[in-house]
Write an enzyme that holds these catalytic residues in place. Structure first.
Site, PDB file in Angstrom:
ATOM      1  N   ARG A 173       0.832  -1.219  -0.042  1.00 26.22           N
ATOM      2  CA  ARG A 173       0.057  -0.072  -0.056  1.00 26.22           C
ATOM      3  C   ARG A 173       0.909   1.265  -0.140  1.00 26.22           C
ATOM      4  O   ARG A 173       0.558   2.261  -0.621  1.00 26.22           O
ATOM      5  CB  ARG A 173      -1.010  -0.022   1.167  1.00 26.22           C
ATOM      6  CG  ARG A 173      -1.983  -1.017   1.117  1.00 26.22           C
ATOM      7  CD  ARG A 173      -3.053  -1.000   2.164  1.00 26.22           C
ATOM      8  NE  ARG A 173      -3.762   0.185   2.231  1.00 26.22           N
ATOM      9  CZ  ARG A 173      -4.563   0.699   2.998  1.00 26.22           C
ATOM     10  NH1 ARG A 173      -4.625   0.290   4.140  1.00 26.22           N
ATOM     11  NH2 ARG A 173      -5.362   1.707   2.761  1.00 26.22           N
ATOM     12  N   CYS A 231      -1.368   5.573   9.350  1.00 19.37           N
ATOM     13  CA  CYS A 231      -1.797   4.450   8.668  1.00 19.37           C
ATOM     14  C   CYS A 231      -2.767   4.595   7.565  1.00 19.37           C
ATOM     15  O   CYS A 231      -3.066   5.651   6.994  1.00 19.37           O
ATOM     16  CB  CYS A 231      -2.200   3.306   9.763  1.00 19.37           C
ATOM     17  SG  CYS A 231      -3.562   3.768  10.731  1.00 19.37           S
TER      18      CYS A 231
END
Length: 276
Positions: A173, A231
């Site tokens: 990611r 995050c």
């Protein structure tokens, strides 16, 4: 104040502490059925999506911090009183429970601990589970926020110039190879990849403080420059804040995280493995 508590230590003090079960994951956010099927005796189920976040404009991110009044109302429903020692856990590694730890510490609760190894450690120790709902007496706790450090979207953008901004998502990611949740793939320019899973040993317990310090030092955290973590939506970044704190650093949390950043088209996106 200690951050972690072992299963044996919790078992020894269980009647005198408040325990919260924060089972949640991105693919299965409702952990209530798992809670009913088996939990640490006395543990109250906490709904992360409903109780530990607010929801609204996507530009605020997927899990913005809850309003203090709402969090206080939820905490009283969990039976919390001022002065309580609170132990939080989830189903694996405390990746979700760290959010509860962070929120309660930020709100002025002095003694909040994570069950190291989470529920699997309790089960592995041969300790009993309770089933069914827990219905604690309503508590009277008063919460006062801003005891911990945060950065907003503008501070996150500027952070890499003078500090270390850690991206706690999986490497794929971070690099922009995959993104199944948020509208854009990649990372904040200048952020350093630091997957949350690397905070843990194979059994789901936190690495020792010296090994965590080695890990973060290798990522550029030196104790002189400020450090912050983000995050996907501000949940697992709290786990990295815990790990940094165990390692002896003083981190900040970017609560909006990538889910906020990606919903602002004017914000630049970096991809690839190298620091931008």
């Amino acid at each position: 104040m200690p951050i972690l508590i072992s299963a044996a230590e919790l078992a020894a003090v269980l009647p005198t502490v408040r325990v919260l079960d924060v089972r949640w994951s991105l693919g299965a956010p409702d952990g209530s059925a798992d809670h009913l099927a088996g939990h640490v005796p006395g543990a109250v189920y906490v709904d992360l999506d409903a109780d530990l976040a607010r929801h609204g404009d996507p530009r605020d991110g997927r899990h913005p911090l809850p309003d203090t009044a709402d969090l206080q109302e939820a905490a009283r429903g969990w039976g919390l009183d001022d002065g309580d020692t609170v132990v939080v856990y989830d189903g694996a590694g405390n990746l979700a429970a760290a959010r509860a730890w962070w929120l309660l510490r930020d709100a002025g609760v002095a003694d909040v601990r994570l069950l190291d190894g989470a529920l699997p450690a309790w089960v592995a120790a041969g300790l009993p589970l309770a089933t069914g709902p827990e219905r604690p007496a309503r508590g009277t706790i008063t919460l006062r926020p801003h005891h911990l450090s945060t950065v907003d979207i503008d501070a996150a953008a500027a952070f890499p110039a003078d500090g270390v901004l850690l991206d706690a998502r999986a490497g794929a990611r971070y690099r922009g190879e995959t993104e199944l949740v948020d509208p854009r793939a990649g990372h904040i320019p200048g952020a350093v990849s630091a997957p949350t899973s690397d905070n843990l040993a194979e059994d789901g317990t936190f690495l020792p403080a010296d090994r965590l310090r080695e890990r973060f030092t290798a990522l550029g955290v030196d104790g002189d420059r400020p450090v912050a973590a983000y995050c996907g939506s501000g949940v697992t970044a709290a786990h990295t804040v815990v790990a940094l704190t165990i390692a002896g650093f003083s981190p900040a949390l970017y609560p909006g995280s990538w889910s906020q950043w990606a919903n602002h088209p004017d914000r630049p996106v970096a991809t690839g493995p190298a620091r931008a």
